[in-house]
Design an enzyme around this catalytic site. Structure first.
Site, PDB file in Angstrom:
ATOM      1  N   ARG A 107      -8.575   9.458  -9.861  1.00  0.00           N
ATOM      2  CA  ARG A 107      -8.849   8.358  -8.921  1.00  0.00           C
ATOM      3  C   ARG A 107     -10.360   8.202  -8.844  1.00  0.00           C
ATOM      4  NH1 ARG A 107      -6.470   7.104  -2.971  1.00  0.00           N
ATOM      5  NH2 ARG A 107      -4.856   6.318  -4.366  1.00  0.00           N
ATOM      6  N   HIS A 134      -4.191  -0.210  -9.714  1.00  0.00           N
ATOM      7  CA  HIS A 134      -3.472   0.896  -9.068  1.00  0.00           C
ATOM      8  C   HIS A 134      -2.040   0.926  -9.631  1.00  0.00           C
ATOM      9  CE1 HIS A 134      -2.581   4.018  -6.366  1.00  0.00           C
ATOM     10  NE2 HIS A 134      -2.672   3.407  -5.205  1.00  0.00           N
ATOM     11  N   GLN A 137       1.020   2.917  -7.942  1.00  0.00           N
ATOM     12  CA  GLN A 137       1.513   2.284  -6.724  1.00  0.00           C
ATOM     13  C   GLN A 137       2.572   1.245  -7.082  1.00  0.00           C
ATOM     14  OE1 GLN A 137       0.671   2.759  -3.317  1.00  0.00           O
ATOM     15  NE2 GLN A 137       2.518   1.509  -3.171  1.00  0.00           N
ATOM     16  N   ASP A 229      -2.387  -5.646   1.688  1.00  0.00           N
ATOM     17  CA  ASP A 229      -3.191  -4.425   1.547  1.00  0.00           C
ATOM     18  C   ASP A 229      -4.455  -4.626   2.386  1.00  0.00           C
ATOM     19  OD1 ASP A 229      -4.322  -2.023   0.650  1.00  0.00           O
ATOM     20  OD2 ASP A 229      -4.969  -2.837  -1.275  1.00  0.00           O
ATOM     21  N   CYS A 269       1.004  -0.952   0.637  1.00  0.00           N
ATOM     22  CA  CYS A 269       0.839   0.316  -0.090  1.00  0.00           C
ATOM     23  C   CYS A 269       0.392   1.443   0.833  1.00  0.00           C
ATOM     24  CB  CYS A 269      -0.176   0.123  -1.212  1.00  0.00           C
ATOM     25  SG  CYS A 269      -1.766  -0.477  -0.629  1.00  0.00           S
ATOM     26  N   ARG A 297       6.587   6.754  -4.301  1.00  0.00           N
ATOM     27  CA  ARG A 297       5.442   7.215  -5.091  1.00  0.00           C
ATOM     28  C   ARG A 297       5.813   8.535  -5.763  1.00  0.00           C
ATOM     29  NH1 ARG A 297       0.271   5.608  -3.991  1.00  0.00           N
ATOM     30  NH2 ARG A 297      -0.172   6.717  -5.922  1.00  0.00           N
TER      31      ARG A 297
HETATM   32  N1  NVA Z   1      -7.026  -1.419  -2.068  1.00  0.00           N
HETATM   33  C1  NVA Z   1      -7.014  -0.129  -1.431  1.00  0.00           C
HETATM   34  C2  NVA Z   1      -5.780   0.625  -1.799  1.00  0.00           C
HETATM   35  C3  NVA Z   1      -5.631   1.970  -1.156  1.00  0.00           C
HETATM   36  C4  NVA Z   1      -4.406   2.697  -1.613  1.00  0.00           C
HETATM   37  C5  NVA Z   1      -8.265   0.642  -1.810  1.00  0.00           C
HETATM   38  O1  NVA Z   1      -8.657   0.597  -2.990  1.00  0.00           O
HETATM   39  O2  NVA Z   1      -8.858   1.269  -0.946  1.00  0.00           O
HETATM   40  N1   CP Z   2      -1.244   3.991  -1.414  1.00  0.00           N
HETATM   41  C1   CP Z   2      -2.092   4.998  -1.776  1.00  0.00           C
HETATM   42  O1   CP Z   2      -2.525   5.115  -2.935  1.00  0.00           O
HETATM   43  O2   CP Z   2      -2.394   5.843  -0.766  1.00  0.00           O
HETATM   44  P1   CP Z   2      -3.474   7.014  -0.766  1.00  0.00           P
HETATM   45  O3   CP Z   2      -4.830   6.364  -0.789  1.00  0.00           O
HETATM   46  O4   CP Z   2      -3.215   7.760   0.493  1.00  0.00           O
HETATM   47  O5   CP Z   2      -3.277   7.869  -1.986  1.00  0.00           O
END
Ligand code: NVA
Ligand code: CP
Length: 313
Positions: A107, A134, A137, A229, A269, A297
């Site tokens: 990540r 992502h 997800q 989101d 998500c 997930r």
């Molecule tokens: N769009 C959000 C998703 C978190 C799971 C982010 O990148 O922070």
């Molecule tokens: N939806 C998701 O990826 O959550 P986290 O940021 O908690 O991993």
């Protein structure tokens, strides 16, 4: 050997619709086994390195627990504690980790870092979220929609809010699998044009439709799924206040839900900011399937890992 063995998952474009179905089928089978207490140690003795440059609740826990349930183990590696955080090149990190582990989940911010990691790793690399995409997800989201509606083809998903990583993966995954997608986002926050082009390419193959608009009501018309989101993603904290103003008319609330198809469901998500992109009433309401989504997930990623890392399937 299965045809997904040894492959990367950087984007859902890495897979054909048939391969996506294979992953979703494996995920459903493993979910069933887990619920019945049937052991399914398809990855006994295998290891997954998990590199996190951003926070996580769901991704970290679902990958770690999933790997354990499959008989393997996962290592949580925060980038601050890795030499990578002090400037060791991604190329070297990829080559070295490949000598120890059977898969790498990452990540991070810049999508190109994941591409660089995959280029130099000799084991599968899984994208656990970048600023651009992502994919894991959306694998879970597709699994959840299929469970709810019994099919994917012909379902309409409307996404309201920022044209971000989640929106991008939804556009790619849904158009590939034959769902119609409508994205309602304010001018200046529309999805990336290159992603849109790829999604349009997918519609030609699957026969689905893609609409990008700045009119939230047009987007949700006849939608079976309303998805949203956060307005400010990880790394955009400084823009939070400004974004609150830009996005205020894109909030998912009961008024918006009323404009969708009867029986429409709400997806997010998570993490969610109640009162911003979604009202509490809707997030906690009976049409919300966000917890099914979060649970999936685990199962979707187990299906993915089993196929990418398990040579004997
Ligand atoms: N769009 C959000 C998703 C978190 C799971 C982010 O990148 O922070
Ligand atoms: N939806 C998701 O990826 O959550 P986290 O940021 O908690 O991993």
């Amino acid at each position: 050997m299965n045809n997904l063995y040894g492959r990367h998952c950087l984007t859902l474009q890495d897979f054909s619709a048939e391969e996506m179905n294979q992953i979703l089928g494996m995920a459903a089978g493993l979910k069933d086994k887990q619920s019945k207490g049937v052991t399914h140690q398809l990855l006994a003795g295998k290891t997954l390195a998990m590199i996190f440059q951003k926070p996580s609740t769901r991704t970290r826990v679902s990958f770690e627990v999933g790997m354990w349930q499959l008989g393997g183990m996962a290592l949580f590696l925060s980038s601050q504690e890795l030499q990578m955080g002090r400037g060791e090149p991604i190329k070297d990190t990829a080559a070295v980790l490949s000598r120890y582990v059977d898969g790498i989940m990452i990540r991070t911010f810049d999508h190109e870092e994941v591409e660089e990691l995959a280029l130099h790793a000799s084991v599968p690399v899984i994208n656990g979220l970048t600023d651009l995409l992502h994919p894991c997800q959306v694998l879970a989201d597709l699994m959840t929609i299929k469970e709810r509606f019994g099919r994917l083809k012909g379902i309409k998903l409307a996404y309201l809010g920022d044209g971000n990583n989640v929106a991008h993966s939804l556009m790619l995954g849904c158009t590939k699998m034959g769902l119609d997608v409508a994205v309602g986002a304010p001018p200046g926050y529309l999805p990336n044009a290159r992603i849109e082009e790829k999604a349009r390419g997918n519609t030609l193959e699957s026969g689905s439709r893609l609409l990008i608009t700045s009119d939230p009501l047009q987007a949700v018309e006849n939608a079976d799924v309303i998805y949203t989101d956060v307005w400010a993603s990880m790394g955009q904290e400084a823009e939070k206040q400004a974004r609150r103003e830009v996005f205020s008319s894109y909030q998912v609330n009961s008024g918006i839900l009323d404009m969708a198809a009867p029986g429409a469901v709400i997806m997010h998500c998570l993490p969610a900011y109640r009162g911003e992109e979604i009202s509490s009433e809707v997030l906690d309401g009976e049409r919300s399937i966000v917890l099914e989504q979060a649970e999936n997930r685990l199962h979707a990623q187990k299906g993915l890992m089993a196929l990418l890392i398990g040579e004997n399937l």
